[in-house]
Design a protein around this motif. Structure first.
Motif, short mmCIF file in Angstrom:
data_model
loop_
_atom_site.label_atom_id
_atom_site.label_comp_id
_atom_site.label_asym_id
_atom_site.label_seq_id
_atom_site.Cartn_x
_atom_site.Cartn_y
_atom_site.Cartn_z
N THR A 1 0.85 -1.18 0.00
CA THR A 1 0.00 0.00 0.00
C THR A 1 0.89 1.23 0.00
O THR A 1 1.84 1.32 0.78
CB THR A 1 -0.91 0.01 1.25
OG1 THR A 1 -1.68 -1.20 1.26
CG2 THR A 1 -1.83 1.21 1.25
N GLU B 1 -0.32 14.15 -3.34
CA GLU B 1 0.00 14.52 -4.73
C GLU B 1 0.61 15.92 -4.85
O GLU B 1 1.40 16.17 -5.76
CB GLU B 1 -1.25 14.43 -5.61
CG GLU B 1 -1.59 13.01 -5.96
CD GLU B 1 -2.67 12.94 -7.02
OE1 GLU B 1 -2.43 13.47 -8.13
OE2 GLU B 1 -3.71 12.37 -6.73
N ILE C 1 6.16 6.09 -8.47
CA ILE C 1 4.76 5.64 -8.35
C ILE C 1 4.29 5.08 -9.67
O ILE C 1 3.62 4.04 -9.74
CB ILE C 1 3.86 6.80 -7.86
CG1 ILE C 1 4.21 7.15 -6.42
CG2 ILE C 1 2.38 6.43 -7.99
CD1 ILE C 1 3.63 8.45 -5.93
N ASN C 2 4.63 5.75 -10.78
CA ASN C 2 4.27 5.27 -12.11
C ASN C 2 4.86 3.88 -12.37
O ASN C 2 4.20 2.99 -12.89
CB ASN C 2 4.73 6.26 -13.16
CG ASN C 2 4.27 5.87 -14.55
OD1 ASN C 2 3.09 5.55 -14.76
ND2 ASN C 2 5.19 5.88 -15.48
N LEU D 1 5.71 1.60 -10.14
CA LEU D 1 5.04 0.61 -9.31
C LEU D 1 3.64 0.27 -9.83
O LEU D 1 3.25 -0.90 -9.87
CB LEU D 1 4.93 1.09 -7.87
CG LEU D 1 6.20 1.11 -7.06
CD1 LEU D 1 5.91 1.66 -5.66
CD2 LEU D 1 6.83 -0.26 -6.95
N THR D 2 2.91 1.27 -10.21
CA THR D 2 1.52 1.04 -10.62
C THR D 2 1.41 0.42 -12.00
O THR D 2 0.39 -0.17 -12.34
CB THR D 2 0.70 2.34 -10.57
OG1 THR D 2 1.34 3.32 -11.39
CG2 THR D 2 0.57 2.84 -9.15
N ASN D 3 2.47 0.49 -12.80
CA ASN D 3 2.46 -0.12 -14.12
C ASN D 3 3.24 -1.44 -14.16
O ASN D 3 3.48 -1.97 -15.24
CB ASN D 3 3.03 0.85 -15.17
CG ASN D 3 2.11 2.02 -15.41
OD1 ASN D 3 0.91 1.84 -15.51
ND2 ASN D 3 2.68 3.22 -15.44
N ASN D 4 3.65 -1.93 -12.98
CA ASN D 4 4.39 -3.18 -12.86
C ASN D 4 5.65 -3.22 -13.73
O ASN D 4 5.99 -4.24 -14.31
CB ASN D 4 3.50 -4.39 -13.20
CG ASN D 4 2.42 -4.58 -12.18
OD1 ASN D 4 2.63 -4.36 -11.00
ND2 ASN D 4 1.26 -4.98 -12.63
#
Length: 125
Positions: free
Chosen positions: A101, A106, A117-118, A120-123
Motif C-alpha cells: 500500500t 499529490e 509511483i508510475n 510501481l503502478t504499471n508493474n
C-alpha cells in the motif's frame, strides 16, 4: 516472492514440489517477518516442516547468500529475475504474494516520486 538458487554453482536442481524443496538447504527470512510467517503457513499446510540452514534479515543479504551457492533462498521475484545466474524454482504450489500500500500527497510529489509511483503502478519493476 519465489525460491531461487545459483544454477552456475548448484547445477540444475530437480525441484517441482514442496517436498523436493524441503530436502534442499533452505535460506529463509527470519521468523519475525511476514514473509517467513506466510511461507511457513504454506509449507505447514502441506505437511512440510522447515529447518533452514540460515535465517536472513534482508533481501540484499539473501541475494548474496544465494549467489554464493549457499542454498535455495526465498527472495523477491523481481530481484531473482535481474540476476541471470539465478534459477527461479517453479513449484506446483502457489506461493504467497505480497500486498503493498502506497500513501502519498499529490501536491508534494517530486518528479522522481511521480516516476517511482508510475513504475510501481504499471508493474515495470
Amino acid at each position: 516472492y519465489c525460491f531461487a538458487y545459483n544454477k552456475e554453482i548448484l547445477g540444475e536442481l530437480e525441484i517441482n514440489n514442496l517436498e523436493e524443496l524441503s530436502k534442499q538447504p533452505l535460506l529463509l527470512p527470519v521468523k519475525t517477518t511476514e514473509q517467513r510467517k506466510k511461507i511457513e503457513e504454506v509449507l505447514n499446510n502441506n505437511g512440510i516442516t522447515t529447518d533452514p540452514i540460515m535465517e536472513l534479515e534482508t533481501n540484499e543479504t539473501m541475494l548474496n547468500y544465494i549467489k554464493e551457492g549457499m542454498g535455495v533462498g526465498y527472495i523477491l521475484k523481481s530481484i531473482a529475475k535481474k540476476n541471470p545466474e539465478l534459477q527461479i524454482v517453479e513449484l506446483e504450489t502457489e506461493l504467497p504474494s505480497e500486498i503493498i500500500t502506497l500513501v502519498f500527497n499529490e501536491t508534494t510529489l517530486t518528479s522522481s516520486s511521480k516516476e517511482f509511483i508510475n513504475m510501481l503502478t504499471n508493474n515495470n519493476y
